[in-house]
Design an enzyme around this catalytic site. Structure first.
Site, PDB file in Angstrom:
ATOM      1  CD1 TRP A 148     -20.042  13.741  10.186  1.00  0.00           C
ATOM      2  CD2 TRP A 148     -17.844  14.172  10.215  1.00  0.00           C
ATOM      3  NE1 TRP A 148     -19.493  13.036  11.234  1.00  0.00           N
ATOM      4  CE2 TRP A 148     -18.139  13.276  11.277  1.00  0.00           C
ATOM      5  CE3 TRP A 148     -16.523  14.578  10.046  1.00  0.00           C
ATOM      6  CZ2 TRP A 148     -17.176  12.792  12.143  1.00  0.00           C
ATOM      7  CZ3 TRP A 148     -15.558  14.093  10.910  1.00  0.00           C
ATOM      8  CH2 TRP A 148     -15.882  13.210  11.946  1.00  0.00           C
ATOM      9  CD  GLU A 178      -5.329  -1.758   1.039  1.00  0.00           C
ATOM     10  OE1 GLU A 178      -5.381  -1.142  -0.043  1.00  0.00           O
ATOM     11  OE2 GLU A 178      -4.934  -1.230   2.089  1.00  0.00           O
ATOM     12  CE  LYS A 188     -18.114  15.514  14.381  1.00  0.00           C
ATOM     13  NZ  LYS A 188     -18.217  14.381  15.263  1.00  0.00           N
ATOM     14  CB  THR A 219      -0.873   0.030   1.269  1.00  0.00           C
ATOM     15  OG1 THR A 219       0.009   0.028   2.398  1.00  0.00           O
ATOM     16  CG2 THR A 219      -1.787  -1.160   1.345  1.00  0.00           C
TER      17      THR A 219
END
Ligand code: AMP
Length: 540
Positions: free
Chosen positions: A444, A329, A439, A183
């Site tokens: 959000w 992944e 936030k 990754t």
């Protein structure tokens, strides 16, 4: 007595795909841009023979089933030979990312226990920066420049001569490891994902579907996405499966070089991260009549969200952007942003609104969104949740099970780290990375939505929105932008431009202009580094 299936248990391995190359597609070309910009031309028969010789040579030199063979290479014919030759002898193709720091490359090569390295000669200066920290049995150098390979290394062409033409394949189980990729690790240490033969075959078949990327024998495919970034999103293998011509850009990823390739080789399908296409957009807008690409060319764009302005611009160039979402992944393709037939009568605007979403999950990829407690959330197009995936090409663990405790749910789904909404039609809309959300006063704010809108401003080239601590609101969005040469864009300009598109509390309180947004090793905006840079920001 219950009825049993009478079907054969035939393994899904790359060996079968490789054999097809010589049987069905021997004359199909593989074209590579070399370091000196000339074009190297070969065909699948030659690639097939050389891949088998590579497999044979690796076996003779002691590489065993399950051993990792690393590559440090650009996209070209020799990398394709490694893609095929290593897995068919039972080895594991481990693509190293040449954009990482020498320390990270050494860490990853050691972590994977790589036995052999195959490297482009032009990348030897990079290898020399970490060679004291690694212990390969052999370093094989591909002489792309034609210069003599130094005696301390093995010349790739000599290595192939060690191999036999009649290499006989070992028995490979479809669940055996075929490839490995770490990754890109924006947080913590990179983690190893190991693809199996089965996952690679199934990913290729699904990618080739008409309602996938529709890759066929009549396509000419250019993965600009590097072969070290999630297997070039599977395109090298999918092209082999269907016998499509491949045109590989080597180390030349600039807009002009790519446009020359697209025109010269009549490329029909290409793929890469948005930063590549932003450069192409600029080049095409600067010289609208310079290049003639094939009609209905498809451009797969993923790795980061696609701004609507980019979709619209490429439609004008008759280069249709298809958005893909996935990760190292997940094979990597998980969703594709195609407009369903049942939505084909939507008006133009609604179609764009559909295409800027990350799209529908591919067959066999299961998706769900969950809250912090893991409770599943509704598909209503409004509720955001953490996206979780499972499927035959979704990893169920990491190499050596390291650092993965929080990456899988109790019932075994992969936690993507992406925050999404899913609508009633099944379209996934990624609103943010969990760690990139802003936030503000308990609400959000999606940094992705703001960035994409700001990149629609005619004088803005790039935009990244980050959360910066705020004494009253907890966090507030700060927009960091790169503007076109000679232009000045102020905070007020951006706020006015965004007004009406978002709730007032979403609008960035400040806009900072910088020369370039720092990018990760795979070409994405490196927000972590921006957050670090602006951590002491004081709001007016
Ligand atoms: P990588 O493993 O380097 O391919 O990175 C995977 C991550 O890239 C995903 O988890 C997403 O955060 C991001 N990503 C990939 N494709 C898209 C997309 N189409 N839109 C937004 N983000 C994306």
């Amino acid at each position: 007595m219950s009825t049993k299936s009478t079907m054969m248990d035939y393994p899904l391995t790359l060996t079968n795909m490789v054999e097809r190359l010589s049987t069905y597609y021997p004359s199909v070309e593989v074209v590579s841009r070399m370091p000196d910009k000339t074009l190297h031309r070969t065909n699948y028969l030659a690639v097939y023979k050389r891949a088998k010789r590579l497999a044979s040579a690796l076996s003779k030199r002691g590489v065993k089933k399950g051993d990792c063979v690393a590559t440090l290479m650009w996209n070209h014919y020799a990398h394709l030979e490694a893609y095929l030759g290593i897995p068919i002898m039972g080895g594991v193709l481990h693509t190293l990312n040449l954009r990482l720091s020498p320390e990270d490359i050494a860490y990853i090569a050691n972590h994977a226990n790589d036995k052999v390295l195959i490297i482009d000669d032009i990348l030897l200066p990079l290898y020399e920066q970490f060679k004291e920290d690694v212990t390969f049995d052999e370093v094989i150098v591909v002489p792309l420049t034609g210069e003599l390979v130094s005696a301390e290394y093995t010349d790739y062409e000599d290595y192939l001569k060690l191999g036999d033409d009649d290499f006989s394949y070992p028995i490979i189980d479809e669940n055996d490891a075929a490839g490995m990729c770490y990754t890109s690790g924006t947080t913590g240490k990179p983690k190893g994902v190991v693809y199996s033969h089965r996952s690679t075959v199934l990913h290729s078949m699904t990618e080739a579907m008409v309602d996938g990327l529709g890759v066929s024998q009549s396509d000419v495919v250019t993965p600009v996405v590097p072969m070290f970034h999630a297997n070039a999103w599977g395109l090298a293998y999918t092209s082999v499966l269907v016998g499509a011509k491949q045109v590989l850009p080597g180390p030349h990823l600039g807009a002009e070089s790519l446009m020359d390739l697209y025109e010269g080789e009549q490329v029909t399908l290409s793929a890469g991260v948005p930063t590549i296409w932003m450069a192409i957009k600029q080049a095409r807008e600067a010289e609208p009549n310079r290049w003639k690409t094939t009609a209905n060319m498809r451009m797969v764009v993923g790795g980061a969200a696609v701004p609507e302005s980019l979709l619209r611009a490429f439609d004008r160039f008759d280069m249709k952007i298809i958005q893909a979402w996935g990760m190292t992944e997940t094979g990597p393709l998980a969703t594709l942003g195609l407009v369903k037939n049942s939505l084909s009568n939507l008006n133009e605007e609604a179609k764009y609104a559909c295409r800027i979403k990350q799209g529908l999950a591919l067959p066999f990829v299961d998706i769900r969104i969950v809250d912090e407690e893991g409770v599943e959330l509704p598909w209503d197009g409004k509720t955001s949740g953490n996206a979780e995936l499972r499927g035959p090409w979704v990893t169920g663990s990491y190499h050596n099970n390291e650092g993965a405790d929080d990456k899988f749910s109790k019932d075994g789904w992969l936690r993507t780290g992406d925050v999404c909404q899913i609508d009633q039609e099944g379209y996934v809309k990624l609103t943010d990375r969990t760690k990139d959300l802003v936030k503000s006063g308990g609400e959000w704010i999606s940094s992705v939505d703001l960035e994409n809108a700001i990149m629609g401003h005619p004088d803005v080239l790039e935009a990244a929105v980050i959360a910066v601590a705020h004494p009253k609101w907890d966090e507030r969005p700060l927009a960091v932008i790169v503007v076109k040469a000679g232009k000045v864009v102020t905070t007020d300009d951006i706020r006015q431009f965004l007004e009406g598109k978002f709730a007032k509390i979403w609008l960035p309180d400040a806009v900072e202009t910088i020369d370039e947004i720092p990018k990760t090793s795979t070409g994405k905006f490196m927000k972590m580094s921006l957050r670090e840079q602006y951590k002491d920001w004081v709001w007016d």
